[in-house]
Design a protein around this motif. Structure first.
Motif, PDB file in Angstrom:
ATOM      1  N   MET A 180      41.123  54.732  24.139  1.00 26.34           N
ATOM      2  CA  MET A 180      40.641  53.814  25.157  1.00 26.34           C
ATOM      3  C   MET A 180      40.121  52.513  24.545  1.00 26.34           C
ATOM      4  O   MET A 180      40.252  51.441  25.128  1.00 26.34           O
ATOM      5  CB  MET A 180      39.543  54.473  25.996  1.00 26.34           C
ATOM      6  CG  MET A 180      40.010  55.659  26.827  1.00 26.34           C
ATOM      7  SD  MET A 180      41.371  55.292  27.960  1.00 26.34           S
ATOM      8  CE  MET A 180      42.811  55.846  27.009  1.00 26.34           C
ATOM      9  N   SER A 181      39.521  52.599  23.370  1.00 26.17           N
ATOM     10  CA  SER A 181      39.071  51.400  22.678  1.00 26.17           C
ATOM     11  C   SER A 181      40.263  50.533  22.296  1.00 26.17           C
ATOM     12  O   SER A 181      40.217  49.296  22.413  1.00 26.17           O
ATOM     13  CB  SER A 181      38.267  51.774  21.423  1.00 26.17           C
ATOM     14  OG  SER A 181      37.844  50.617  20.741  1.00 26.17           O
ATOM     15  N   LEU A 182      41.356  51.165  21.866  1.00 23.36           N
ATOM     16  CA  LEU A 182      42.573  50.426  21.522  1.00 23.36           C
ATOM     17  C   LEU A 182      43.161  49.761  22.764  1.00 23.36           C
ATOM     18  O   LEU A 182      43.567  48.593  22.720  1.00 23.36           O
ATOM     19  CB  LEU A 182      43.601  51.374  20.899  1.00 23.36           C
ATOM     20  CG  LEU A 182      44.982  50.774  20.593  1.00 23.36           C
ATOM     21  CD1 LEU A 182      44.858  49.628  19.595  1.00 23.36           C
ATOM     22  CD2 LEU A 182      45.934  51.843  20.072  1.00 23.36           C
ATOM     23  N   VAL A 183      43.208  50.495  23.863  1.00 24.21           N
ATOM     24  CA  VAL A 183      43.722  49.926  25.113  1.00 24.21           C
ATOM     25  C   VAL A 183      42.901  48.710  25.519  1.00 24.21           C
ATOM     26  O   VAL A 183      43.447  47.655  25.884  1.00 24.21           O
ATOM     27  CB  VAL A 183      43.698  50.982  26.245  1.00 24.21           C
ATOM     28  CG1 VAL A 183      44.068  50.346  27.580  1.00 24.21           C
ATOM     29  CG2 VAL A 183      44.666  52.114  25.942  1.00 24.21           C
ATOM     30  N   GLY A 184      41.577  48.836  25.439  1.00 23.32           N
ATOM     31  CA  GLY A 184      40.713  47.733  25.830  1.00 23.32           C
ATOM     32  C   GLY A 184      40.838  46.529  24.922  1.00 23.32           C
ATOM     33  O   GLY A 184      40.957  45.385  25.390  1.00 23.32           O
ATOM     34  N   GLY A 198      38.826  44.320  17.391  1.00 24.03           N
ATOM     35  CA  GLY A 198      38.773  45.599  18.091  1.00 24.03           C
ATOM     36  C   GLY A 198      40.027  46.425  17.895  1.00 24.03           C
ATOM     37  O   GLY A 198      39.962  47.650  17.738  1.00 24.03           O
ATOM     38  N   THR A 199      41.183  45.775  17.899  1.00 25.87           N
ATOM     39  CA  THR A 199      42.450  46.492  17.690  1.00 25.87           C
ATOM     40  C   THR A 199      42.507  47.103  16.296  1.00 25.87           C
ATOM     41  O   THR A 199      42.902  48.259  16.126  1.00 25.87           O
ATOM     42  CB  THR A 199      43.639  45.532  17.894  1.00 25.87           C
ATOM     43  OG1 THR A 199      43.599  45.011  19.231  1.00 25.87           O
ATOM     44  CG2 THR A 199      44.952  46.256  17.681  1.00 25.87           C
ATOM     45  N   TYR A 200      42.102  46.326  15.291  1.00 27.21           N
ATOM     46  CA  TYR A 200      42.109  46.834  13.910  1.00 27.21           C
ATOM     47  C   TYR A 200      41.199  48.050  13.775  1.00 27.21           C
ATOM     48  O   TYR A 200      41.599  49.083  13.210  1.00 27.21           O
ATOM     49  CB  TYR A 200      41.657  45.725  12.956  1.00 27.21           C
ATOM     50  CG  TYR A 200      41.462  46.195  11.530  1.00 27.21           C
ATOM     51  CD1 TYR A 200      42.556  46.402  10.690  1.00 27.21           C
ATOM     52  CD2 TYR A 200      40.182  46.463  11.040  1.00 27.21           C
ATOM     53  CE1 TYR A 200      42.378  46.843   9.381  1.00 27.21           C
ATOM     54  CE2 TYR A 200      39.996  46.912   9.740  1.00 27.21           C
ATOM     55  CZ  TYR A 200      41.106  47.106   8.915  1.00 27.21           C
ATOM     56  OH  TYR A 200      40.920  47.563   7.633  1.00 27.21           O
ATOM     57  N   THR A 201      39.976  47.960  14.325  1.00 29.35           N
ATOM     58  CA  THR A 201      39.025  49.072  14.239  1.00 29.35           C
ATOM     59  C   THR A 201      39.561  50.317  14.932  1.00 29.35           C
ATOM     60  O   THR A 201      39.457  51.434  14.410  1.00 29.35           O
ATOM     61  CB  THR A 201      37.684  48.670  14.869  1.00 29.35           C
ATOM     62  OG1 THR A 201      37.165  47.514  14.208  1.00 29.35           O
ATOM     63  CG2 THR A 201      36.676  49.801  14.766  1.00 29.35           C
TER      64      THR A 201
END
Length: 429
Positions: free
Chosen positions: A363-367, A414-417
């Motif tokens: 969900m973090s990746l989607v966001g 955010g995408t990298y993390t």
């Protein structure tokens, strides 16, 4: 100035300073659609799309970023509301915009349509995967069953429940009537409210309490927090569908206000209560922390299980419509063919869900990647191009460009993390 290049397939009217009409006059010229969806039902559909499973992950987001990260939550809520208004302005001026992809095509031609389509379908597809992961996690926590074999294939509890829930949800995906789906959406909105109240009750009277102090800020967790907060506002690609389906489109601005204000109150409440209850030990789904021997906890968990079922069909509509458009013309209005395509979509989602069972990181990746693209970057850039505002250096133009630049930085970090977390969890699984 022409709104699109010559190769654009849609026949949108030319846009110039001379023929820009006041927004309210344009809306007023659009006669009400007697067969359209009412204001209340549109609000339910919009609330259902926004107040989704993100409500379970906001305590984890707050724990990742610390108390000051709530500023980011309010900022993201304000920015995404504003980009929703920008989308509405585009749809008001060009009635041919009926889908998110149409807006991209109007602004940037076929490439814009492709980018908008990929971001929208990818975001919704992964969101549907998140629904099934959530169901599998909570059901396996409630009913821990032993691993068993079917036709020589080992099936664990989480996998079994993912498949079971998919079979239960499947009939709702066959529906395509937004007016009828508003009743399902109303159930989803009610479910979100019950979850919040149940967790508050558990904190106050369930023996858990709100004794955790938490950290003021955790810089390393800010990218994760940004991704999860942004994920909560991932409904923008559904806005054109809601707008075009409305009986009275002049009320869409009020729909946006309702659909952003109420969920934001819920997100903030859930984040604060969940973080005070469990501190840094809060799970990516706060329901996984709840004591199973309390009635209020069981109500929250069981309601959590109902919530995605109420939202699945609404979020799946843009994808199922795109799949139906791939059918030969003779089969496009064939009910059996449409059911087959919807069933195929659900089967593919189940397969990917079983391979990516990590809710928080996914969900973090989607966001961070897809929601920032679909809910912030594309609405901003499309509006600048469609309205011609990029030619003028005014306050709004500067504000929109600033939003774009900040969103790009947030999206990359955010995408990298998120990708690093997914890779680490996959290797350890």
């Amino acid at each position: 100035m022409a709104a699109t290049s010559d190769h654009t397939t849609l026949n949108f009217p030319l846009l110039s300073e001379k023929n820009l009409v006041d927004e309210e006059e344009l809306i007023a010229s659009d006669a009400p659609n007697k067969n359209g969806v009412s204001f209340i039902r549109t609000c339910f559909n919009g609330l259902n799309a926004i107040s989704g499973v993100g409500i379970l992950s906001v305590p984890y987001a707050l724990a990742s970023g610390g108390w000051l990260s709530l500023v980011l939550l309010f900022s993201i809520a304000g920015v995404t509301f504003y980009t929703g208004v920008l989308m509405k302005r585009c749809m008001v001026k060009h009635s041919n915009i009926r889908t998110f992809s149409d807006m991209g095509e109007l602004a940037f031609g076929k490439r814009g349509k492709l980018i908008a389509s990929i971001s929208m379908y990818s975001e919704f597809y992964l969101l549907l995967i998140g629904f099934l992961i959530l169901e599998g996690d909570n059901l396996s926590n409630l009913f821990p069953i032993e691993e068993f074999q079917v036709a020589g294939i080992s099936i664990r509890a989480k996998q079994f429940f993912v498949i079971l829930v998919a079979l239960i949800i499947l009939p709702t995906v066959w529906l395509d009537n937004l007016s009828f789906l508003s009743y399902v959406s109303a159930s989803g909105v009610l479910a979100s409210a019950i979850i919040i109240l149940s967790i508050i009750w558990t904190a106050a009277f369930g023996g858990v309490g709100v004794h955790q102090k938490g950290d003021l800020i955790n810089w390393n967790g800010i990218p994760t927090a940004v991704g999860l907060y942004t994920f909560c506002y991932s409904a923008h690609p559904i806005f054109p569908v809601l707008y075009t389906s409305m009986k009275n489109k002049r009320q869409f601005s009020y729909v946006l206000i309702v659909c952003f204000m109420l969920p934001t109150v819920g997100f903030v409440t859930m984040a604060i209560i969940g973080y005070l209850m469990f501190g840094s030990k809060v799970e990516s789904q706060v329901t996984l922390n709840l004591p199973l021997n309390k009635i209020s906890s069981k109500i929250a968990i069981y309601t959590t299980l109902v919530n995605p079922m109420c939202k699945f069909a609404l979020i799946a509509i843009p994808i199922t419509n795109a799949l139906k458009n791939l059918l030969p013309r003779t089969y496009k209005n064939n009910r059996i063919a449409n059911i087959f395509m919807s069933t195929f979509l659900v089967i593919s989602i189940v397969i990917v869900t079983l391979a990516l069972p990590f809710f928080g990181s996914l969900m973090s990746l989607v966001g961070a990647f897809l929601t920032i693209t679909a809910s912030i970057l594309l609405p901003c850039t499309c509006y600048l191009k469609i309205s011609g505002s990029y030619r003028k250096i005014g306050f709004e133009t500067i504000a929109i460009v600033t939003i774009i630049l900040v969103a790009i930085v947030m999206g990359i970090s955010g995408t990298y993390t998120s990708i690093v977390e997914l890779v680490q969890k996959s290797s350890n699984n």
